[in-house]
Design a protein around this motif. Structure first.
Motif, PDB file in Angstrom:
ATOM      1  N   VAL A   1      -3.104   2.662  -4.462  1.00  0.00           N
ATOM      2  CA  VAL A   1      -4.116   2.796  -3.418  1.00  0.00           C
ATOM      3  C   VAL A   1      -5.333   1.963  -3.766  1.00  0.00           C
ATOM      4  N   THR A   2      -6.035   1.493  -2.740  1.00  0.00           N
ATOM      5  CA  THR A   2      -7.270   0.737  -2.940  1.00  0.00           C
ATOM      6  C   THR A   2      -8.516   1.601  -2.774  1.00  0.00           C
ATOM      7  N   CYS A   3      -8.377   2.744  -2.093  1.00  0.00           N
ATOM      8  CA  CYS A   3      -9.547   3.567  -1.753  1.00  0.00           C
ATOM      9  C   CYS A   3      -9.803   4.600  -2.846  1.00  0.00           C
ATOM     10  N   PRO A   4     -10.950   4.527  -3.536  1.00  0.00           N
ATOM     11  CA  PRO A   4     -11.216   5.474  -4.622  1.00  0.00           C
ATOM     12  C   PRO A   4     -11.282   6.925  -4.167  1.00  0.00           C
ATOM     13  N   LEU A   5     -11.612   7.158  -2.888  1.00  0.00           N
ATOM     14  CA  LEU A   5     -11.712   8.532  -2.408  1.00  0.00           C
ATOM     15  C   LEU A   5     -10.394   9.282  -2.534  1.00  0.00           C
ATOM     16  N   MET A   6      -9.267   8.566  -2.426  1.00  0.00           N
ATOM     17  CA  MET A   6      -7.972   9.220  -2.493  1.00  0.00           C
ATOM     18  C   MET A   6      -7.659   9.749  -3.883  1.00  0.00           C
ATOM     19  N   LEU A   7      -8.360   9.254  -4.894  1.00  0.00           N
ATOM     20  CA  LEU A   7      -8.091   9.698  -6.255  1.00  0.00           C
ATOM     21  C   LEU A   7      -8.434  11.170  -6.451  1.00  0.00           C
ATOM     22  N   ALA A   8      -9.194  11.750  -5.523  1.00  0.00           N
ATOM     23  CA  ALA A   8      -9.503  13.182  -5.617  1.00  0.00           C
ATOM     24  C   ALA A   8      -8.247  14.031  -5.559  1.00  0.00           C
ATOM     25  N   ALA A   9      -7.189  13.502  -4.942  1.00  0.00           N
ATOM     26  CA  ALA A   9      -5.938  14.263  -4.834  1.00  0.00           C
ATOM     27  C   ALA A   9      -5.246  14.428  -6.176  1.00  0.00           C
ATOM     28  N   ARG A  10      -5.698  13.727  -7.203  1.00  0.00           N
ATOM     29  CA  ARG A  10      -5.152  13.962  -8.539  1.00  0.00           C
ATOM     30  C   ARG A  10      -5.369  15.408  -8.983  1.00  0.00           C
ATOM     31  N   ALA A  11      -6.338  16.078  -8.370  1.00  0.00           N
ATOM     32  CA  ALA A  11      -6.634  17.466  -8.736  1.00  0.00           C
ATOM     33  C   ALA A  11      -5.444  18.390  -8.516  1.00  0.00           C
ATOM     34  N   VAL A  12      -4.546  18.023  -7.593  1.00  0.00           N
ATOM     35  CA  VAL A  12      -3.343  18.826  -7.366  1.00  0.00           C
ATOM     36  C   VAL A  12      -2.087  18.064  -7.802  1.00  0.00           C
ATOM     37  N   GLY A  13      -2.275  17.039  -8.638  1.00  0.00           N
ATOM     38  CA  GLY A  13      -1.138  16.373  -9.235  1.00  0.00           C
ATOM     39  C   GLY A  13      -0.602  15.167  -8.504  1.00  0.00           C
TER      40      GLY A  13
ATOM     41  N   ARG B   1      -1.001  -4.809  -7.129  1.00  0.00           N
ATOM     42  CA  ARG B   1      -1.012  -4.842  -8.594  1.00  0.00           C
ATOM     43  C   ARG B   1      -1.909  -3.712  -9.084  1.00  0.00           C
ATOM     44  N   ARG B   2      -1.348  -2.860  -9.918  1.00  0.00           N
ATOM     45  CA  ARG B   2      -2.088  -1.738 -10.486  1.00  0.00           C
ATOM     46  C   ARG B   2      -3.141  -2.255 -11.468  1.00  0.00           C
ATOM     47  N   TRP B   3      -4.335  -1.677 -11.439  1.00  0.00           N
ATOM     48  CA  TRP B   3      -5.395  -2.133 -12.333  1.00  0.00           C
ATOM     49  C   TRP B   3      -5.089  -1.827 -13.796  1.00  0.00           C
ATOM     50  N   ALA B   4      -4.464  -0.681 -14.053  1.00  0.00           N
ATOM     51  CA  ALA B   4      -4.106  -0.311 -15.425  1.00  0.00           C
ATOM     52  C   ALA B   4      -2.603  -0.515 -15.600  1.00  0.00           C
ATOM     53  N   GLY B   5      -2.204  -1.298 -16.586  1.00  0.00           N
ATOM     54  CA  GLY B   5      -0.790  -1.564 -16.791  1.00  0.00           C
ATOM     55  C   GLY B   5      -0.332  -2.789 -16.016  1.00  0.00           C
ATOM     56  N   ARG B   6       0.977  -2.955 -15.951  1.00  0.00           N
ATOM     57  CA  ARG B   6       1.542  -4.160 -15.364  1.00  0.00           C
ATOM     58  C   ARG B   6       2.340  -3.910 -14.095  1.00  0.00           C
TER      59      ARG B   6
ATOM     60  N   HIS C   1      -2.717   5.727  -8.324  1.00  0.00           N
ATOM     61  CA  HIS C   1      -3.141   4.675  -9.239  1.00  0.00           C
ATOM     62  C   HIS C   1      -3.996   3.674  -8.460  1.00  0.00           C
ATOM     63  N   PRO C   2      -5.222   3.418  -8.862  1.00  0.00           N
ATOM     64  CA  PRO C   2      -6.028   2.408  -8.171  1.00  0.00           C
ATOM     65  C   PRO C   2      -5.525   1.011  -8.478  1.00  0.00           C
ATOM     66  N   GLY C   3      -5.622   0.144  -7.482  1.00  0.00           N
ATOM     67  CA  GLY C   3      -5.164  -1.222  -7.671  1.00  0.00           C
ATOM     68  C   GLY C   3      -5.628  -2.121  -6.545  1.00  0.00           C
ATOM     69  N   SER C   4      -5.144  -3.353  -6.567  1.00  0.00           N
ATOM     70  CA  SER C   4      -5.429  -4.329  -5.524  1.00  0.00           C
ATOM     71  C   SER C   4      -4.184  -4.462  -4.657  1.00  0.00           C
ATOM     72  N   LEU C   5      -4.315  -4.171  -3.358  1.00  0.00           N
ATOM     73  CA  LEU C   5      -3.195  -4.189  -2.431  1.00  0.00           C
ATOM     74  C   LEU C   5      -3.542  -5.036  -1.228  1.00  0.00           C
ATOM     75  N   ASP C   6      -2.492  -5.581  -0.583  1.00  0.00           N
ATOM     76  CA  ASP C   6      -2.718  -6.405   0.602  1.00  0.00           C
ATOM     77  C   ASP C   6      -1.533  -6.252   1.548  1.00  0.00           C
ATOM     78  N   VAL C   7      -1.836  -6.217   2.848  1.00  0.00           N
ATOM     79  CA  VAL C   7      -0.829  -6.227   3.913  1.00  0.00           C
ATOM     80  C   VAL C   7      -1.211  -7.338   4.878  1.00  0.00           C
ATOM     81  N   ALA C   8      -0.280  -8.254   5.139  1.00  0.00           N
ATOM     82  CA  ALA C   8      -0.560  -9.395   6.019  1.00  0.00           C
ATOM     83  C   ALA C   8       0.555  -9.512   7.051  1.00  0.00           C
ATOM     84  N   GLU C   9       0.198  -9.373   8.323  1.00  0.00           N
ATOM     85  CA  GLU C   9       1.158  -9.545   9.411  1.00  0.00           C
ATOM     86  C   GLU C   9       1.115 -10.991   9.886  1.00  0.00           C
ATOM     87  N   ARG C  10       2.282 -11.625   9.878  1.00  0.00           N
ATOM     88  CA  ARG C  10       2.392 -12.993  10.348  1.00  0.00           C
ATOM     89  C   ARG C  10       3.194 -12.996  11.638  1.00  0.00           C
ATOM     90  N   ARG C  11       3.564 -14.178  12.108  1.00  0.00           N
ATOM     91  CA  ARG C  11       4.222 -14.253  13.404  1.00  0.00           C
ATOM     92  C   ARG C  11       5.528 -13.446  13.433  1.00  0.00           C
TER      93      ARG C  11
END
Length: 248
Positions: A110-122, A144-149, A126-136
């Motif tokens: 996920v890219t949005c840090p607010l969603m990390l609050a859900a870790r409280a219930v397991g 790509r996850r920020w921590a790890g590979r 994982h925060p990272g850099s994500l992209d979605v691109a619609e072409r023709r």
């Protein structure tokens, strides 16, 4: 498993979420599914969850999408400041001993840090850099996850609509609750939305290390692929801990 109507999930929501904790749309979603030996997936599940097998196999799905208009109840979609962002799940399908089916997330990017609050219930965000691109004619996803590979790159070419979803189409895409584990408890989060409008899809590019990062062998064989423009009326209920009797 196949042909037993007690084990076929519903095409539409199995329950109403009358008091949602969160509302959103799940848009531009691709489902990429691989079959796995049951024991390979069962080894990653906590007790008392069991693999929900189909045609004798466990199934693991890579599902990138756009989480749109994420908001609490009462806030209208499209309001300035309401977040929209990419998310990608790696998931499998499980059942409780009593028979209730649901999702188990092996990881969520996920890219949005607010969603990390859900870790409280397991929830394994994982925060990272994500992209979605619609072409023709294609849709490209990457992350790509920020921590790890752990990373992935997926390009799909959506095809024609699935007019009559098969039993397997429904089984792979339509689930109405997710399970997580935290603080020694099993938690259940219900979800309600309209049925998925499914289309066939072909893969043009697929590179990923999410499966091996989750502890699985690298996928083998051709995946089953679906595309959906998405569902716009998602209602997520508040997670609730299951009583020990219900989870045993």
């Amino acid at each position: 498993m196949r042909g037993d109507p007690r084990r076929v999930v519903a095409y539409g929501a199995e329950q109403r979420v009358r008091l949602p904790a969160l509302r959103a749309g799940w848009l531009t979603q691709t489902f990429v599914h691989w079959s796995y030996p049951v024991e390979a997936v069962q080894a990653l599940l906590p007790e008392p969850l069991a693999v929900d097998a189909y045609e004798g196999a466990a199934w693991v799905g890579l599902t990138p999408f756009v989480m749109a208009d994420v908001r609490p109840p009462g806030v209208p979609a499209g309001l300035p400041g309401v977040p929209t962002f990419p998310e990608t799940n790696l998931r499998t399908y499980v059942r409780l001993p009593g028979g209730r089916d649901g999702l188990w997330f092996l990881s969520l990017e996920v890219t949005c840090p607010l969603m990390l609050a859900a870790r409280a219930v397991g929830v394994p965000y994982h925060p990272g850099s994500l992209d979605v691109a619609e072409r023709r004619e294609t849709v490209a996803y990457s992350g790509r996850r920020w921590a790890g590979r752990a990373s992935y790159r997926l390009v799909v070419r959506p095809g024609g609509p699935v007019e009559r979803p098969t039993e397997r189409d429904v089984w792979l895409t339509s689930r109405w609750r997710a399970y997580t584990r935290r603080l020694g408890l099993l938690w259940e989060t219900p979800v309600e939305h309209e049925p998925w409008p499914l289309a066939d899809a072909g893969i043009e590019v697929l590179e990923e290390t999410l499966t091996t990062s989750a502890g699985l062998p690298a996928p083998s064989g051709e995946p089953v692929v679906h595309f959906s423009e998405g569902v716009r009326h998602v209602r997520l209920g508040a997670p609730r801990p299951l009583p020990q009797a219900a989870a045993a």
